[in-house]
Design a protein around this motif. Structure first.
Motif, PDB file in Angstrom:
ATOM      1  N   ASP A  33       0.844  -1.205   0.000  1.00 60.04           N
ATOM      2  CA  ASP A  33       0.000   0.000   0.000  1.00 60.04           C
ATOM      3  C   ASP A  33       0.877   1.253   0.000  1.00 60.04           C
ATOM      4  OD1 ASP A  33      -2.450  -1.255  -0.085  1.00 60.04           O
ATOM      5  OD2 ASP A  33      -2.753  -1.230   2.079  1.00 60.04           O
ATOM      6  N   SER A  43      -3.099   9.182  -1.941  1.00 60.14           N
ATOM      7  CA  SER A  43      -3.452   8.235  -0.887  1.00 60.14           C
ATOM      8  C   SER A  43      -4.357   7.150  -1.481  1.00 60.14           C
ATOM      9  CB  SER A  43      -4.187   8.954   0.254  1.00 60.14           C
ATOM     10  OG  SER A  43      -5.464   9.361  -0.188  1.00 60.14           O
ATOM     11  N   ILE A  44      -4.498   6.023  -0.756  1.00 56.95           N
ATOM     12  CA  ILE A  44      -5.378   4.940  -1.233  1.00 56.95           C
ATOM     13  C   ILE A  44      -6.828   5.450  -1.377  1.00 56.95           C
ATOM     14  CG2 ILE A  44      -6.230   2.593  -0.748  1.00 56.95           C
ATOM     15  CD1 ILE A  44      -3.240   2.429  -1.158  1.00 56.95           C
ATOM     16  N   PHE A  56      -7.458   0.938  -9.210  1.00 54.21           N
ATOM     17  CA  PHE A  56      -6.605   0.668  -8.052  1.00 54.21           C
ATOM     18  C   PHE A  56      -6.013  -0.732  -8.152  1.00 54.21           C
ATOM     19  CE2 PHE A  56      -6.099  -1.400  -3.918  1.00 54.21           C
ATOM     20  CZ  PHE A  56      -5.117  -0.593  -3.352  1.00 54.21           C
ATOM     21  N   GLU A  60      -2.191  -1.814  -8.207  1.00 53.23           N
ATOM     22  CA  GLU A  60      -1.756  -2.721  -7.137  1.00 53.23           C
ATOM     23  C   GLU A  60      -1.062  -3.956  -7.729  1.00 53.23           C
ATOM     24  OE1 GLU A  60      -4.911  -4.859  -4.896  1.00 53.23           O
ATOM     25  OE2 GLU A  60      -3.765  -4.317  -3.101  1.00 53.23           O
ATOM     26  N   GLY A  78      -1.457  -5.564   0.460  1.00 53.48           N
ATOM     27  CA  GLY A  78      -2.801  -5.066   0.739  1.00 53.48           C
ATOM     28  C   GLY A  78      -3.761  -6.252   0.764  1.00 53.48           C
ATOM     29  N   ARG A 118      -9.452   3.123   4.812  1.00 50.99           N
ATOM     30  CA  ARG A 118      -9.742   1.870   4.096  1.00 50.99           C
ATOM     31  C   ARG A 118     -11.116   1.978   3.441  1.00 50.99           C
ATOM     32  NH1 ARG A 118      -7.142  -0.421   8.916  1.00 50.99           N
ATOM     33  NH2 ARG A 118      -5.278  -1.594   8.262  1.00 50.99           N
TER      34      ARG A 118
END
Ligand code: S3P
Length: 171
Positions: A33, A43-44, A56, A60, A78, A118
């Motif tokens: 992450d 940021s996520i 995403f 990833e 993640g 999250r």
């Protein structure tokens, strides 16, 4: 050399245990992450909000496959990275220990509730977390070479237990 890959649901302690384990093994540590945040400069939650989950997952996948081929000692993935079939194959081919961190609902809710970091468990943490786990448990379990519970344990305690289970404890 890659020694350990940490997998498991959000809030199971992959980053903190991974860091503690890398200290025990005197090796390097990366959290995928964090690598995604470094690579994208976002940021996520920002990536999910601006680009959606599909994008995403593509970022990833790229980051995770690269990390699995690198010289990092301990990697924490993640929670959803293992959904991808190519990632599953890369994990299966790796000589590293694949460590599944398990955690009960009581412990995890305290860690993931009332937070915004999250996106997949931000709206209704209990239901969303249970659903994620139910869908992924068979994948997590099929990949793991070591399964360990983290409930009520400090990261260094889990790391020491892992060292002993890997036959590497110093005592
Ligand atoms: C996700 C878990 C998160 C992060 C993203 C998606 C998931 O990582 O990659 O929010 O699908 O379970 P952690 O498992 O470190 O919380």
């Amino acid at each position: 050399m890659l020694r350990a890959i940490l997998i498991g649901p959000p809030g199971s302690g992959k980053s903190s245990v991974g860091k503690a384990l890398s200290r025990e093994l005197s090796t390097s540590f990366e959290d995928t992450d964090e690598l995604i945040v470094e690579k994208t400069g976002r940021s996520i939650p920002e990536i999910f909000a601006e680009d959606g989950e599909t994008k995403f997952r593509a970022i990833e996948k790229e980051v995770v496959l690269l990390a699995l081929r690198s010289n990092i000692g301990v990697i924490s993935l993640g929670g959803g990275a293992v959904i991808d079939l190519d990632v599953q194959e890369a994990i299966r081919k790796s000589a590293a220990q694949v460590i599944l961190l398990q955690i009960g609902l009581g412990n995890v809710l305290a860690r993931i509730s009332n937070k915004t970091d999250r996106p997949l468990v931000a709206q209704d943490p209990e239901r969303q977390w249970k659903d994620l786990l139910a869908a992924r448990a068979p994948i997590y379990e099929s990949l793991a070479t070591i399964v360990i519970a983290t409930d009520n344990k400090k990261p260094y305690e889990v790391a020491r237990e892992l060292m002993s289970r890997m036959g590497l404890a110093r005592e």
